[in-house]
Scaffold this active site. Structure first.
Site, PDB file in Angstrom:
ATOM      1  N   GLU A   6       0.950  14.599  10.642  1.00  0.00           N
ATOM      2  CA  GLU A   6      -0.580  13.911   9.954  1.00  0.00           C
ATOM      3  C   GLU A   6      -1.970  13.737   9.962  1.00  0.00           C
ATOM      4  O   GLU A   6      -2.435  13.404   9.113  1.00  0.00           O
ATOM      5  CB  GLU A   6       0.487  12.982   9.461  1.00  0.00           C
TER       6      GLU A   6
ATOM      7  N   PHE B 142       0.678  -1.074   0.225  1.00  0.00           N
ATOM      8  CA  PHE B 142      -0.154   0.209   0.366  1.00  0.00           C
ATOM      9  C   PHE B 142       0.374   1.702  -0.071  1.00  0.00           C
ATOM     10  O   PHE B 142       0.304   2.435   0.383  1.00  0.00           O
ATOM     11  CB  PHE B 142      -0.738  -0.020   0.988  1.00  0.00           C
TER      12      PHE B 142
HETATM   13  C1  LIG Z   1      -4.789   4.326  -0.862  1.00  0.00           C
HETATM   14  C2  LIG Z   1      -3.492   3.868   0.172  1.00  0.00           C
HETATM   15  C3  LIG Z   1      -2.123   4.805   0.363  1.00  0.00           C
HETATM   16  C4  LIG Z   1      -1.530   4.527   1.388  1.00  0.00           C
HETATM   17  N1  LIG Z   1      -0.434   4.296   1.272  1.00  0.00           N
HETATM   18  C5  LIG Z   1       0.448   4.254   2.513  1.00  0.00           C
HETATM   19  C6  LIG Z   1       1.697   4.795   2.118  1.00  0.00           C
HETATM   20  O1  LIG Z   1       2.249   5.423   1.757  1.00  0.00           O
HETATM   21  N2  LIG Z   1       3.077   4.506   3.387  1.00  0.00           N
HETATM   22  C7  LIG Z   1       2.109   3.483   4.272  1.00  0.00           C
HETATM   23  O2  LIG Z   1       3.217   2.810   4.775  1.00  0.00           O
HETATM   24  N3  LIG Z   1       1.189   2.853   4.543  1.00  0.00           N
HETATM   25  C8  LIG Z   1       0.147   3.079   3.656  1.00  0.00           C
HETATM   26  N4  LIG Z   1      -1.444   3.021   3.507  1.00  0.00           N
HETATM   27  C9  LIG Z   1      -1.606   1.599   4.247  1.00  0.00           C
HETATM   28  C10 LIG Z   1      -2.846   2.472   5.531  1.00  0.00           C
HETATM   29  O3  LIG Z   1      -1.697   3.381   6.390  1.00  0.00           O
HETATM   30  C11 LIG Z   1      -3.347   1.003   6.429  1.00  0.00           C
HETATM   31  O4  LIG Z   1      -4.053   1.093   5.151  1.00  0.00           O
HETATM   32  C12 LIG Z   1      -3.667   1.518   7.703  1.00  0.00           C
HETATM   33  O5  LIG Z   1      -2.456   1.484   8.680  1.00  0.00           O
HETATM   34  C13 LIG Z   1      -4.531  -0.128   7.763  1.00  0.00           C
HETATM   35  O6  LIG Z   1      -3.708  -1.079   8.600  1.00  0.00           O
HETATM   36  P1  LIG Z   1      -4.576  -2.593   7.396  1.00  0.00           P
HETATM   37  O7  LIG Z   1      -4.621  -1.563   5.859  1.00  0.00           O
HETATM   38  O8  LIG Z   1      -2.975  -4.028   7.446  1.00  0.00           O
HETATM   39  O9  LIG Z   1      -5.211  -3.005   8.281  1.00  0.00           O
HETATM   40  P2  LIG Z   1      -5.120  -3.300   9.671  1.00  0.00           P
HETATM   41  O10 LIG Z   1      -4.196  -3.081  10.922  1.00  0.00           O
HETATM   42  O11 LIG Z   1      -5.331  -4.539   9.744  1.00  0.00           O
HETATM   43  O12 LIG Z   1      -6.619  -3.334  10.279  1.00  0.00           O
HETATM   44  C14 LIG Z   1      -8.034  -3.674  10.266  1.00  0.00           C
HETATM   45  C15 LIG Z   1      -9.267  -3.235  10.855  1.00  0.00           C
HETATM   46  O13 LIG Z   1      -8.966  -3.462  11.726  1.00  0.00           O
HETATM   47  C16 LIG Z   1      -9.291  -2.688  13.290  1.00  0.00           C
HETATM   48  N5  LIG Z   1      -7.915  -1.737  13.882  1.00  0.00           N
HETATM   49  C17 LIG Z   1      -6.579  -2.315  13.712  1.00  0.00           C
HETATM   50  N6  LIG Z   1      -6.154  -1.625  15.249  1.00  0.00           N
HETATM   51  C18 LIG Z   1      -7.559  -1.551  16.087  1.00  0.00           C
HETATM   52  C19 LIG Z   1      -7.995  -2.035  17.662  1.00  0.00           C
HETATM   53  N7  LIG Z   1      -6.762  -1.119  18.189  1.00  0.00           N
HETATM   54  N8  LIG Z   1      -8.385  -2.014  17.773  1.00  0.00           N
HETATM   55  C20 LIG Z   1      -9.463  -1.551  17.040  1.00  0.00           C
HETATM   56  N9  LIG Z   1      -9.876  -2.031  15.895  1.00  0.00           N
HETATM   57  C21 LIG Z   1      -9.269  -2.104  15.185  1.00  0.00           C
HETATM   58  C22 LIG Z   1      -8.593  -1.299  11.862  1.00  0.00           C
HETATM   59  O14 LIG Z   1      -9.573   0.436  11.875  1.00  0.00           O
HETATM   60  C23 LIG Z   1      -9.331  -2.643  10.076  1.00  0.00           C
HETATM   61  O15 LIG Z   1     -10.686  -2.087  10.458  1.00  0.00           O
HETATM   62  C24 LIG Z   1      -2.048   3.553   2.127  1.00  0.00           C
HETATM   63  C25 LIG Z   1      -3.404   2.821   2.052  1.00  0.00           C
HETATM   64  C26 LIG Z   1      -4.016   3.083   1.453  1.00  0.00           C
HETATM   65  C27 LIG Z   1      -5.513   2.134   1.570  1.00  0.00           C
END
Ligand SMILES: Cc1cc2nc3c(=O)[nH]c(=O)nc-3n(C[C@H](O)[C@H](O)[C@H](O)COP(=O)(O)OP(=O)(O)OC[C@H]3O[C@@H](n4cnc5c(N)ncnc54)[C@H](O)[C@@H]3O)c2cc1C
Length: 384
Positions: A243, A157
């Site tokens: 941020e 991502f």
């Molecule tokens: C278009 C796009 C651009 C992006 N750009 C970047 C980038 O440039 N660099 C980068 O490093 N990342 C980037 N990301 C990644 C983004 O930061 C992550 O998608 C985000 O941090 C969530 O991580 P994950 O997708 O692994 O979901 P997960 O961390 O697996 O989360 C899954 C679900 O669990 C929930 N959850 C997580 N923790 C908790 C908690 N403590 N309590 C309750 N629920 C919780 C989340 O809210 C979510 O609903 C990007 C994502 C997208 C979609």
């Protein structure tokens, strides 16, 4: 509208420059970039020429020597026009501040001037397939070997992933530790051992090149470490308020724009012998959204003001990001409804804005993570 009081005439002149840049260099090409899944390097260079990159970085490192209000103007105007492709805010206002605040003199001199001209584009590599929210648990490793680090792992991502020349990469220099094992490395993308994976197909923000990145026995000199070994997580925490504020600024500006498009549309659209704007449902819904967005504009401006004074608390910034991105999505959903079938057509800005807004409750820390941060600040710790 309640008048805004943050900006000087110098800032407003800068806003005019930004608007001209967007009208001339961004809007006419954005649909083409969406099809290509990325913006051309020439756009970055054009922005560099006009002084639109690294707006608030020090002049001695090639920055514009402005303040965060210049950055905010660029962020607002991009959001207002639905220009999600040029991710200048990530480059200038998320990655560059880490270099400015924690880079060695040599690192700053090497990278910041070229970032300011658009010669070098950067990306921030934190998220991994195994998780993005739990940064302390990343698996990409950078193990010290003499005067080098050997990097193995993968990221996903990553915005600007396909175009970046330089990555600010979060990795574990001590895999036995959580936060204290995280370090930040500056990784040039022309090093052997680095490969880019797919440009990911997204439901919105389509002109951003969001990619998978792979590292296989990639070697970087130890001097590419940003800050101290094991100090990466602490460094990442220092920019959280900015941020989150950036996401809030984008959200409220996009919401204002969507309301404007919708007001124009409903006043023009005729049915049943009247305009769509004549129905009480339309009037009450738009009045309600207008009132909420206006309240958030004042709220965001106050957070910007606090941030300029160095006094915006990361928890308050989390609250601001949470409510503005939630409202943004509600605004896009309800405004799209007024466009009927046209609202579902990609050629309509409201369709794009709807898809783009969905991402804002995920990226930059999910809504649930924001709630967790706020809850931890206002409630006793959960006993396990
Ligand atoms: C278009 C796009 C651009 C992006 N750009 C970047 C980038 O440039 N660099 C980068 O490093 N990342 C980037 N990301 C990644 C983004 O930061 C992550 O998608 C985000 O941090 C969530 O991580 P994950 O997708 O692994 O979901 P997960 O961390 O697996 O989360 C899954 C679900 O669990 C929930 N959850 C997580 N923790 C908790 C908690 N403590 N309590 C309750 N629920 C919780 C989340 O809210 C979510 O609903 C990007 C994502 C997208 C979609």
């Amino acid at each position: 509208m309640i008048p805004r009081t943050l900006f000087s005439s110098d800032h407003e002149a800068f806003r005019d420059t930004v608007r001209r840049f967007i009208d001339e260099h961004v809007t006419p090409h954005h649909a083409e970039w969406e099809r290509a899944g990325q913006v051309p390097r020439s756009l970055w260079q054009e922005a560099g020429k006009l002084g639109l990159l690294l707006c608030d970085a020090p002049e001695e490192y090639g920055g514009q020597g402005g303040d965060f209000l210049h950055s905010a103007i660029l962020i607002e105007e991009m959001a207002r026009t639905g220009a999600t492709g040029p991710t200048f805010y990530l480059h200038s206002d998320i990655v560059a501040p880490y270099l400015v605040d924690f880079g060695t003199e040599a690192q700053k001199r090497k990278w910041l001037p070229r970032m300011a001209t658009g010669e070098v584009v950067v990306a921030l590599g934190m998220s991994e397939p195994s998780g993005g929210s739990d940064v302390q648990n990343i698996r990409t490793q950078a193990i010290r070997d003499g005067d080098e680090y050997v990097v193995n792992g993968q990221k996903v991502f990553i915005t600007n992933g396909h175009s970046a020349d330089l990555l600010l990469l979060a990795c574990k220099t001590d895999p036995t530790q959580r936060a204290r094992g995280v370090s930040l490395l500056l990784v040039e993308t022309d090093r052997p051992g680095f490969t880019r994976g797919r440009k990911l197909e997204k439901i919105g923000c389509k002109a951003q090149d969001t990619s998978e990145l792979f590292f296989s026995d990639l070697r970087v000199p130890a001097e590419n470490l940003l800050g101290e070994e094991g100090g990466g997580f602490k460094i990442l925490m220092t920019q959280l308020a900015q941020e989150r504020l950036i996401q809030a600024i984008r959200a409220v500006s996009a919401s204002e724009a969507a309301l404007e498009w919708t007001r124009t549309y409903v006043a023009d659209r005729k049915m049943f012998g009247q305009t769509l704007a004549d129905f009480q449902n339309t009037r009450f819904t738009l009045a309600n959204l207008h009132a909420q967005v206006q309240a958030q504009r004042v709220y965001v401006d106050r957070c910007i003001e606090l941030h300029l004074q160095g006094a915006l608390d990361p928890v308050d910034a989390a609250s601001c990001k949470l409510v503005t991105t939630d409202l943004q999505f509600a605004v896009m959903d309800q405004c799209l409804q007024f466009f009927g079938g046209w609202g579902y057509m990609w050629e309509y800005p409201i369709a794009r804005a709807f898809a783009d807004a969905r991402m804002c409750r995920i990226g930059g820390g999910t809504a649930e993570v924001m709630k967790q941060i706020i809850a931890n600040a206002i409630l006793p710790k959960v006993q396990r």
